[in-house]
Write a protein that holds these residues in place. Sequence first.
Motif, PDB file in Angstrom:
ATOM      1  N   GLY A   1     -37.741  24.867 -47.659  1.00  0.00           N
ATOM      2  CA  GLY A   1     -38.580  26.146 -47.769  1.00  0.00           C
ATOM      3  C   GLY A   1     -39.452  26.563 -46.513  1.00  0.00           C
ATOM      4  N   PRO A   2     -38.749  26.782 -45.399  1.00  0.00           N
ATOM      5  CA  PRO A   2     -39.570  27.386 -44.455  1.00  0.00           C
ATOM      6  C   PRO A   2     -40.381  28.636 -44.563  1.00  0.00           C
ATOM      7  N   GLU A   3     -41.447  28.576 -43.944  1.00  0.00           N
ATOM      8  CA  GLU A   3     -42.444  29.684 -44.240  1.00  0.00           C
ATOM      9  C   GLU A   3     -42.932  30.148 -42.738  1.00  0.00           C
ATOM     10  N   ILE A   4     -43.689  31.368 -42.571  1.00  0.00           N
ATOM     11  CA  ILE A   4     -44.368  31.470 -41.455  1.00  0.00           C
ATOM     12  C   ILE A   4     -45.548  32.039 -41.709  1.00  0.00           C
ATOM     13  N   GLN A   5     -46.625  31.515 -41.065  1.00  0.00           N
ATOM     14  CA  GLN A   5     -48.210  31.733 -41.357  1.00  0.00           C
ATOM     15  C   GLN A   5     -48.915  32.507 -40.100  1.00  0.00           C
ATOM     16  N   ALA A   6     -49.904  33.394 -40.209  1.00  0.00           N
ATOM     17  CA  ALA A   6     -50.327  33.747 -39.337  1.00  0.00           C
ATOM     18  C   ALA A   6     -51.517  32.914 -38.931  1.00  0.00           C
ATOM     19  N   VAL A   7     -51.604  32.466 -37.916  1.00  0.00           N
ATOM     20  CA  VAL A   7     -52.585  31.615 -37.646  1.00  0.00           C
ATOM     21  C   VAL A   7     -53.490  32.156 -36.024  1.00  0.00           C
ATOM     22  N   GLY A   8     -54.729  32.979 -36.197  1.00  0.00           N
ATOM     23  CA  GLY A   8     -55.015  33.621 -35.084  1.00  0.00           C
ATOM     24  C   GLY A   8     -54.082  34.511 -34.351  1.00  0.00           C
ATOM     25  N   GLU A   9     -53.710  34.179 -33.109  1.00  0.00           N
ATOM     26  CA  GLU A   9     -52.926  35.051 -32.362  1.00  0.00           C
ATOM     27  C   GLU A   9     -51.574  34.382 -32.421  1.00  0.00           C
ATOM     28  N   ASP A  10     -51.253  33.400 -33.133  1.00  0.00           N
ATOM     29  CA  ASP A  10     -49.827  32.794 -33.292  1.00  0.00           C
ATOM     30  C   ASP A  10     -49.137  32.988 -34.573  1.00  0.00           C
ATOM     31  N   LEU A  11     -48.078  32.723 -34.393  1.00  0.00           N
ATOM     32  CA  LEU A  11     -47.277  32.734 -35.758  1.00  0.00           C
ATOM     33  C   LEU A  11     -46.675  31.024 -36.116  1.00  0.00           C
ATOM     34  N   ARG A  12     -47.201  30.387 -37.072  1.00  0.00           N
ATOM     35  CA  ARG A  12     -47.040  29.261 -37.136  1.00  0.00           C
ATOM     36  C   ARG A  12     -45.771  29.242 -38.293  1.00  0.00           C
ATOM     37  N   VAL A  13     -44.661  28.444 -37.689  1.00  0.00           N
ATOM     38  CA  VAL A  13     -43.370  28.600 -38.479  1.00  0.00           C
ATOM     39  C   VAL A  13     -43.412  27.029 -39.036  1.00  0.00           C
ATOM     40  N   TRP A  14     -43.385  27.073 -40.327  1.00  0.00           N
ATOM     41  CA  TRP A  14     -43.458  25.613 -41.067  1.00  0.00           C
ATOM     42  C   TRP A  14     -41.963  25.418 -41.404  1.00  0.00           C
ATOM     43  N   GLN A  15     -41.550  23.994 -41.342  1.00  0.00           N
ATOM     44  CA  GLN A  15     -40.308  23.891 -41.728  1.00  0.00           C
ATOM     45  C   GLN A  15     -40.395  23.620 -43.451  1.00  0.00           C
ATOM     46  N   ASP A  16     -41.514  23.394 -43.978  1.00  0.00           N
ATOM     47  CA  ASP A  16     -41.608  23.048 -45.425  1.00  0.00           C
ATOM     48  C   ASP A  16     -42.669  23.734 -46.149  1.00  0.00           C
ATOM     49  N   GLY A  17     -42.832  25.208 -45.996  1.00  0.00           N
ATOM     50  CA  GLY A  17     -43.683  26.024 -46.648  1.00  0.00           C
ATOM     51  C   GLY A  17     -45.112  25.852 -46.273  1.00  0.00           C
ATOM     52  N   GLY A  18     -45.524  25.305 -45.470  1.00  0.00           N
ATOM     53  CA  GLY A  18     -47.093  25.523 -45.042  1.00  0.00           C
ATOM     54  C   GLY A  18     -47.790  24.488 -45.665  1.00  0.00           C
ATOM     55  N   PRO A  19     -49.226  25.123 -45.491  1.00  0.00           N
ATOM     56  CA  PRO A  19     -50.311  24.355 -45.854  1.00  0.00           C
ATOM     57  C   PRO A  19     -50.469  24.125 -47.555  1.00  0.00           C
ATOM     58  N   ASP A  20     -49.942  25.254 -48.238  1.00  0.00           N
ATOM     59  CA  ASP A  20     -50.241  25.368 -49.453  1.00  0.00           C
ATOM     60  C   ASP A  20     -49.434  24.354 -50.373  1.00  0.00           C
ATOM     61  N   ARG A  21     -48.255  23.820 -49.559  1.00  0.00           N
ATOM     62  CA  ARG A  21     -47.413  22.961 -50.433  1.00  0.00           C
ATOM     63  C   ARG A  21     -48.121  21.532 -50.258  1.00  0.00           C
ATOM     64  N   HIS A  22     -49.146  21.611 -49.636  1.00  0.00           N
ATOM     65  CA  HIS A  22     -49.766  20.193 -49.128  1.00  0.00           C
ATOM     66  C   HIS A  22     -51.170  20.109 -49.323  1.00  0.00           C
ATOM     67  N   HIS A  23     -51.369  20.676 -50.567  1.00  0.00           N
ATOM     68  CA  HIS A  23     -53.033  20.904 -51.262  1.00  0.00           C
ATOM     69  C   HIS A  23     -53.758  21.374 -50.020  1.00  0.00           C
ATOM     70  N   GLY A  24     -53.316  22.417 -49.227  1.00  0.00           N
ATOM     71  CA  GLY A  24     -54.218  23.218 -48.409  1.00  0.00           C
ATOM     72  C   GLY A  24     -54.437  22.285 -46.835  1.00  0.00           C
ATOM     73  N   ARG A  25     -53.914  21.359 -46.842  1.00  0.00           N
ATOM     74  CA  ARG A  25     -53.954  20.308 -45.584  1.00  0.00           C
ATOM     75  C   ARG A  25     -52.836  20.892 -44.566  1.00  0.00           C
ATOM     76  N   GLN A  26     -53.260  20.856 -43.371  1.00  0.00           N
ATOM     77  CA  GLN A  26     -52.456  21.388 -42.326  1.00  0.00           C
ATOM     78  C   GLN A  26     -51.638  20.094 -42.071  1.00  0.00           C
ATOM     79  N   VAL A  27     -50.360  19.574 -42.717  1.00  0.00           N
ATOM     80  CA  VAL A  27     -49.465  18.880 -42.431  1.00  0.00           C
ATOM     81  C   VAL A  27     -48.076  19.261 -42.253  1.00  0.00           C
ATOM     82  N   GLY A  28     -47.265  18.431 -41.616  1.00  0.00           N
ATOM     83  CA  GLY A  28     -45.815  18.780 -41.956  1.00  0.00           C
ATOM     84  C   GLY A  28     -45.342  19.353 -40.436  1.00  0.00           C
ATOM     85  N   LEU A  29     -44.188  19.528 -40.173  1.00  0.00           N
ATOM     86  CA  LEU A  29     -43.345  20.144 -39.094  1.00  0.00           C
ATOM     87  C   LEU A  29     -43.871  21.509 -39.143  1.00  0.00           C
TER      88      LEU A  29
END
Length: 147
Positions: free
Chosen positions: A57-85
């Motif tokens: 479940g990769p996903e892209i999240q805007a973080v300031g001036e960057d695009l954070r490309v998550w391997q496994d769905g981003g922070p919402d999949r981890h109870h709001g914590r910024q974890v994962g590749l």
Amino acid sequence: MDALLAEELLIIAGGLRVAEPSTGRAVVPGCCAGLEDWRDWAQALTGGSPWLGHDPGPEIQAVGEDLRVWQDGGPDRHHGRQVGLHIDLPRHALPQLLMGVQRDPVGFLDALAGWADRADLGRQGIALVRAIDYSFTITALWDLPEG
């Protein structure tokens, strides 16, 4: 070739891979993502996240001036914590990266057209090149929003 040309839309499983050469890390497309959707990455420039497949479940999240490309769905999949590749890439770099991505399939179309000509495929060769160009939206013009 007739069966291939009879298809309404051609697909290739996969998608775009984001790599960080300095660390060797990479975010890869999830299952059911297809190379035919490569242009959808432009959605990230306006705050969207293109379909990148599921499981993981990769996903892209805007973080300031960057695009954070998550391997496994981003922070919402981890109870709001910024974890994962994840890999951060500057938003302003995405249009140029996508133009670079486009060069490879354009080169493929050129090589395919040359092969079809050498194989004396005539109209079928021309139709094959057009079908692949259409299905993967390779040479269509686009106006990328500024990153």
